[in-house]
Design a protein around this motif. Structure first.
Motif, short mmCIF file in Angstrom:
data_model
loop_
_atom_site.label_atom_id
_atom_site.label_comp_id
_atom_site.label_asym_id
_atom_site.label_seq_id
_atom_site.Cartn_x
_atom_site.Cartn_y
_atom_site.Cartn_z
N PHE A 43 35.82 54.87 44.76
CA PHE A 43 34.47 54.44 43.70
C PHE A 43 33.23 54.58 44.53
O PHE A 43 32.10 54.57 43.87
N HIS A 58 35.66 49.82 38.15
CA HIS A 58 36.86 50.42 38.61
C HIS A 58 37.13 51.62 37.36
O HIS A 58 38.30 52.22 37.33
N ALA A 111 42.68 54.05 45.85
CA ALA A 111 42.46 52.66 45.53
C ALA A 111 41.13 52.49 45.64
O ALA A 111 39.97 53.24 45.03
N ARG A 138 39.47 50.38 32.63
CA ARG A 138 39.10 49.03 33.55
C ARG A 138 37.88 48.84 33.38
O ARG A 138 36.70 49.28 32.50
N HIS A 171 46.40 56.81 40.34
CA HIS A 171 46.02 55.59 40.07
C HIS A 171 47.15 54.84 39.27
O HIS A 171 47.81 55.42 38.38
N SER A 176 46.90 51.84 37.77
CA SER A 176 46.40 51.54 36.51
C SER A 176 45.68 52.79 35.84
O SER A 176 45.45 53.74 36.25
N ARG A 236 50.12 41.39 44.03
CA ARG A 236 48.58 41.81 43.83
C ARG A 236 48.41 41.78 42.13
O ARG A 236 49.14 42.80 41.83
N LEU A 277 46.91 48.42 48.58
CA LEU A 277 47.91 48.61 48.05
C LEU A 277 49.23 48.32 48.83
O LEU A 277 50.37 48.30 48.45
C1 DHK Z 1 44.08 50.73 42.77
C2 DHK Z 1 43.19 49.91 43.26
O1 DHK Z 1 43.04 49.31 44.54
C3 DHK Z 1 41.80 50.06 42.65
O2 DHK Z 1 40.71 49.87 43.61
C4 DHK Z 1 41.71 51.15 41.80
C5 DHK Z 1 43.92 51.66 41.66
C6 DHK Z 1 43.00 51.45 40.98
C7 DHK Z 1 45.46 51.92 40.95
O3 DHK Z 1 45.47 51.52 39.83
O4 DHK Z 1 46.26 52.19 41.62
O5 DHK Z 1 40.69 51.01 40.95
#
Ligand code: DHK
Length: 159
Positions: free
Chosen positions: A81, A112, A77, A108, A101, A103, A19, A13
């Motif tokens: 999982f 994810h 993040a 996904r 999250h 997203s 990214r 992140l």
């Molecule tokens: C961020 C990540 O790095 C992913 O591994 C997750 C998440 C989703 C986000 O959407 O903030 O799956």
């Protein structure tokens, strides 16, 4: 003044903005931190905002949040999982935990889609992009019993 809400961010992140912008947008983590700190000042809930790429560091910070914080907003993040250590630390937290999250993980790919952390969260916010962070902070304040004029009075964040 309440104890700070900890906003903790997991691996990769720190790369927000660069990214996969089609998934995560163009906002950087520093932009998000600035917005959250400003909102925290406005509503009277201090914010401790951090990011790590290391699982053990995340566990240490969640334990610190348990001792020194009021609420936990966690974007696990990639830890989401598979990380049982992060899950166990979240289970010990004791106060409101909002898993976040950027997203919509439910839309996904299979890798994810299923967060094991969600089972230990008070609430989960996903798919709102960077705006999910201030939304989570307002929700955390409400879960702490604070009055947050930006959320209509009378609507509770819990049953
Ligand atoms: C961020 C990540 O790095 C992913 O591994 C997750 C998440 C989703 C986000 O959407 O903030 O799956």
């Amino acid at each position: 003044m309440p104890k700070p809400a900890y906003i903790l961010n997991g691996p990769n992140l720190n790369m927000l903005g660069d990214r996969e912008p089609d998934i995560y947008g163009h906002t950087t983590l520093a932009d998000i931190e600035r917005a959250c700190v400003a909102l925290g000042e406005a509503i009277g809930l201090p914010v401790a905002f951090r990011q790590t790429n290391h699982e053990g560091v995340m566990v240490d910070w969640i334990q610190e949040a348990r001792r020194e914080g009021s609420a936990l907003i966690l974007n696990p993040a990639g830890f989401s999982f598979h990380s049982v250590p992060v899950l166990d630390a979240v289970r010990m937290f004791g106060g409101p935990v909002i898993e976040l999250h950027i997203s919509n993980i439910h839309a996904r790919d299979a890798q994810h889609r299923h967060s094991i952390i969600a089972a230990a969260a008070t609430a989960v916010i996903c798919g709102l992009g960077a705006a999910g962070y201030p939304v989570a902070l307002l929700a955390a304040a409400r879960l702490l019993g604070m009055e947050t004029p930006m959320l209509p009075v009378g609507l509770k964040a819990a049953p």
